[in-house]
Design an enzyme around this catalytic site. Sequence first.
Site, mmCIF file in Angstrom:
data_model
loop_
_atom_site.group_PDB
_atom_site.id
_atom_site.type_symbol
_atom_site.label_atom_id
_atom_site.label_comp_id
_atom_site.label_asym_id
_atom_site.label_seq_id
_atom_site.Cartn_x
_atom_site.Cartn_y
_atom_site.Cartn_z
ATOM 1 N N HIS A 79 -5.375 -8.842 -1.937
ATOM 2 C CA HIS A 79 -5.632 -9.342 -0.428
ATOM 3 C C HIS A 79 -6.800 -10.331 -0.450
ATOM 4 O O HIS A 79 -7.830 -10.148 -0.986
ATOM 5 C CB HIS A 79 -5.666 -8.062 0.326
ATOM 6 C CG HIS A 79 -4.811 -7.037 0.030
ATOM 7 N ND1 HIS A 79 -5.071 -6.126 -0.832
ATOM 8 C CD2 HIS A 79 -3.454 -6.656 0.779
ATOM 9 C CE1 HIS A 79 -4.192 -5.014 -0.652
ATOM 10 N NE2 HIS A 79 -3.100 -5.535 0.130
ATOM 11 N N MET A 122 -1.521 -7.167 6.417
ATOM 12 C CA MET A 122 -2.929 -8.274 5.802
ATOM 13 C C MET A 122 -2.455 -8.676 4.573
ATOM 14 O O MET A 122 -3.382 -9.158 3.793
ATOM 15 C CB MET A 122 -3.980 -7.352 5.603
ATOM 16 C CG MET A 122 -4.454 -6.324 6.874
ATOM 17 S SD MET A 122 -5.951 -5.242 6.418
ATOM 18 C CE MET A 122 -6.028 -4.367 7.935
ATOM 19 N N SER A 123 -1.268 -9.039 4.346
ATOM 20 C CA SER A 123 -0.762 -9.536 2.952
ATOM 21 C C SER A 123 0.430 -10.441 3.237
ATOM 22 O O SER A 123 0.788 -10.717 4.121
ATOM 23 C CB SER A 123 -0.500 -8.321 1.993
ATOM 24 O OG SER A 123 0.526 -7.773 2.275
ATOM 25 N N HIS A 167 -3.366 0.999 -4.558
ATOM 26 C CA HIS A 167 -2.979 -0.038 -5.514
ATOM 27 C C HIS A 167 -3.305 0.052 -6.861
ATOM 28 O O HIS A 167 -4.514 -0.195 -7.241
ATOM 29 C CB HIS A 167 -3.581 -1.500 -4.777
ATOM 30 C CG HIS A 167 -3.019 -1.776 -3.560
ATOM 31 N ND1 HIS A 167 -1.714 -2.894 -3.290
ATOM 32 C CD2 HIS A 167 -3.147 -1.160 -2.156
ATOM 33 C CE1 HIS A 167 -1.664 -2.826 -1.971
ATOM 34 N NE2 HIS A 167 -2.610 -1.936 -1.192
ATOM 35 N N SER A 181 0.961 -1.316 0.076
ATOM 36 C CA SER A 181 -0.017 -0.034 0.015
ATOM 37 C C SER A 181 0.830 1.015 -0.060
ATOM 38 O O SER A 181 1.682 1.495 0.881
ATOM 39 C CB SER A 181 -0.861 0.116 1.143
ATOM 40 O OG SER A 181 -1.976 -0.763 1.136
ATOM 41 N N TYR A 228 -8.854 -9.945 1.958
ATOM 42 C CA TYR A 228 -9.991 -9.173 2.461
ATOM 43 C C TYR A 228 -10.889 -8.521 1.420
ATOM 44 O O TYR A 228 -11.799 -8.323 1.422
ATOM 45 C CB TYR A 228 -9.777 -8.274 3.624
ATOM 46 C CG TYR A 228 -8.657 -6.972 3.181
ATOM 47 C CD1 TYR A 228 -7.428 -6.922 3.396
ATOM 48 C CD2 TYR A 228 -9.218 -6.294 2.167
ATOM 49 C CE1 TYR A 228 -6.808 -5.892 2.852
ATOM 50 C CE2 TYR A 228 -8.434 -5.011 1.652
ATOM 51 C CZ TYR A 228 -6.982 -5.105 2.144
ATOM 52 O OH TYR A 228 -6.259 -3.992 1.817
ATOM 53 N N GLU A 229 -10.227 -8.838 0.057
ATOM 54 C CA GLU A 229 -10.814 -8.049 -1.218
ATOM 55 C C GLU A 229 -11.792 -9.211 -1.451
ATOM 56 O O GLU A 229 -12.614 -8.833 -2.294
ATOM 57 C CB GLU A 229 -10.005 -7.743 -2.169
ATOM 58 C CG GLU A 229 -9.002 -6.613 -1.814
ATOM 59 C CD GLU A 229 -7.849 -6.495 -2.979
ATOM 60 O OE1 GLU A 229 -8.361 -5.549 -4.087
ATOM 61 O OE2 GLU A 229 -6.952 -6.862 -2.807
ATOM 62 N N ASN A 245 2.157 2.887 11.049
ATOM 63 C CA ASN A 245 1.485 3.430 12.361
ATOM 64 C C ASN A 245 1.906 2.649 13.586
ATOM 65 O O ASN A 245 2.276 1.439 13.197
ATOM 66 C CB ASN A 245 -0.011 3.346 12.257
ATOM 67 C CG ASN A 245 -0.614 1.831 11.922
ATOM 68 O OD1 ASN A 245 -0.108 1.549 10.734
ATOM 69 N ND2 ASN A 245 -1.113 1.392 12.671
ATOM 70 N N HIS A 264 -6.826 4.079 6.936
ATOM 71 C CA HIS A 264 -5.697 3.824 5.464
ATOM 72 C C HIS A 264 -5.343 5.076 4.738
ATOM 73 O O HIS A 264 -4.174 5.035 4.364
ATOM 74 C CB HIS A 264 -6.986 3.142 4.533
ATOM 75 C CG HIS A 264 -6.001 2.718 3.470
ATOM 76 N ND1 HIS A 264 -4.879 1.780 3.668
ATOM 77 C CD2 HIS A 264 -6.253 2.622 1.949
ATOM 78 C CE1 HIS A 264 -4.491 1.383 2.144
ATOM 79 N NE2 HIS A 264 -5.208 1.955 1.387
ATOM 80 N N ALA A 297 2.797 -2.401 3.755
ATOM 81 C CA ALA A 297 2.765 -1.375 5.037
ATOM 82 C C ALA A 297 2.223 -2.162 6.043
ATOM 83 O O ALA A 297 1.238 -2.959 5.796
ATOM 84 C CB ALA A 297 1.330 -0.371 4.484
HETATM 85 O O1 LIG Z 1 -1.108 -4.226 0.854
HETATM 86 P P1 LIG Z 1 -0.403 -3.897 2.044
HETATM 87 O O2 LIG Z 1 -0.597 -5.420 2.990
HETATM 88 O O3 LIG Z 1 0.907 -3.135 1.965
HETATM 89 O O4 LIG Z 1 -1.484 -2.983 2.893
HETATM 90 C C1 LIG Z 1 -1.737 -2.795 4.339
HETATM 91 C C2 LIG Z 1 -2.619 -3.763 4.557
HETATM 92 C C3 LIG Z 1 -3.750 -3.117 4.276
HETATM 93 O O5 LIG Z 1 -4.325 -3.671 2.957
HETATM 94 C C4 LIG Z 1 -3.496 -1.688 4.214
HETATM 95 C C5 LIG Z 1 -4.684 -0.924 5.468
HETATM 96 O O6 LIG Z 1 -4.099 0.358 5.494
HETATM 97 O O7 LIG Z 1 -2.079 -1.384 4.329
HETATM 98 N N1 LIG Z 2 -3.278 -5.707 10.100
HETATM 99 C C1 LIG Z 2 -2.862 -4.323 9.898
HETATM 100 N N2 LIG Z 2 -2.468 -4.040 8.798
HETATM 101 C C2 LIG Z 2 -1.842 -2.606 8.586
HETATM 102 N N3 LIG Z 2 -1.271 -1.986 7.571
HETATM 103 C C3 LIG Z 2 -0.774 -0.903 7.673
HETATM 104 N N4 LIG Z 2 -1.175 -0.652 9.268
HETATM 105 C C4 LIG Z 2 -1.780 -1.986 9.594
HETATM 106 C C5 LIG Z 2 -2.007 -2.071 11.157
HETATM 107 O O1 LIG Z 2 -1.916 -1.489 12.000
HETATM 108 N N5 LIG Z 2 -2.858 -3.589 11.159
#
Ligand SMILES: O=P(O)(O)O[C@@H]1C[C@H](O)[C@@H](CO)O1
Ligand SMILES: Nc1nc2[nH]cnc2c(=O)[nH]1
Length: 298
Positions: free
Chosen positions: A91, A224-225, A69, A38, A93-94, A248, A262, A121
């Site tokens: 992802h 989340m990836s 993305h 992200s 979650y999509e 964060n 986000h 991220a």
């Molecule tokens: O695709 P990534 O894992 O970099 O993105 C992170 C996880 C979520 O998709 C998104 C949440 O802000 O950031």
């Molecule tokens: N699960 C999770 N994914 C993130 N992607 C960016 N920040 C976060 C977070 O605090 N938690």
Amino acid sequence: DAPRDQICLSCHDEYQKTADWLMSQTKHRPQVAIICGSGLGMLADTLKCQDSFAYSDIPGFPQSTVQGHAGRLVFGELKGKTCVCMQGRFHMYEGHSLCKTTFPVRVFKLMGVETLIVTNAAGSLADGLQPGDIMVIKDHVNFPGLVGLNPLCGPNDDKFGPRFPAMSGCYDKGLRCVAMEIAKQLGVASLVQEGVYAMVGGPNFESIAEARLLHRLGVDAVGMSTAPEVVVATHCGLRVFGLSLITNKVVKSYEDSDSVNHEGVLEIGRLRSHTVQQLVTELVSRMEINNNNTNNAV
Ligand SMILES: O=P(O)(O)O[C@@H]1C[C@H](O)[C@@H](CO)O1
Ligand SMILES: Nc1nc2[nH]cnc2c(=O)[nH]1
């Protein structure tokens, strides 16, 4: 039921068709694949002699639906290496099956890619990791995988790898060492440290109790990836390097009124894009591909 949903038998035949289509559209034969997390899509902008394709035009490719993305596959040259860069990843979650989430990894393998660089991220759980820091991924905890939500579920495709692949050491130590050395040489050593990444399903961010649990379990950063892509990459013998841009601090205290969103994640991506770009570019330049004799090669 969920586990069967992950067995995308249709993917089985799609990999080669997609690889063949891409190889008919570009002369580039990539050695390194880069998955941009992200807000990190700018990594693709550094490639020279680009050929790029919208995911919507690529047979078998899912579509990116998340802000930050772009949904483009970019081929090009970076420091003498032919690379393919995913501007936008998929992802769980999509709503994508894990087979589709990791689909590009096997396509890259069939195109001749030897090394996968995966970026994401993530939120920090470790006290020493601050927003804006970069965590070189030493290892991961694949929570969905622990309960059977795994891209390797279903009939094993022996063409790619074994039924029971080992995951110990799946983040190449040589590449991690060079990345830490590069951080020193770039003067950003204070921003860069190794750590353990955990993948959760999302799309919600963690509750405070979940954050405290993950912290107790020794997780340094959560996202989340990434883990599914790395499992599939390891299965088919790709060398893997991963990094998390810490966007964060995950809220771990009931007294803390902070909350994550986000937009804030993408803002840190913009703030740190140049540093991430420098690190990845220098790492690629030092990679030894096809037994070339290059200094500091790994
Ligand atoms: O695709 P990534 O894992 O970099 O993105 C992170 C996880 C979520 O998709 C998104 C949440 O802000 O950031
Ligand atoms: N699960 C999770 N994914 C993130 N992607 C960016 N920040 C976060 C977070 O605090 N938690």
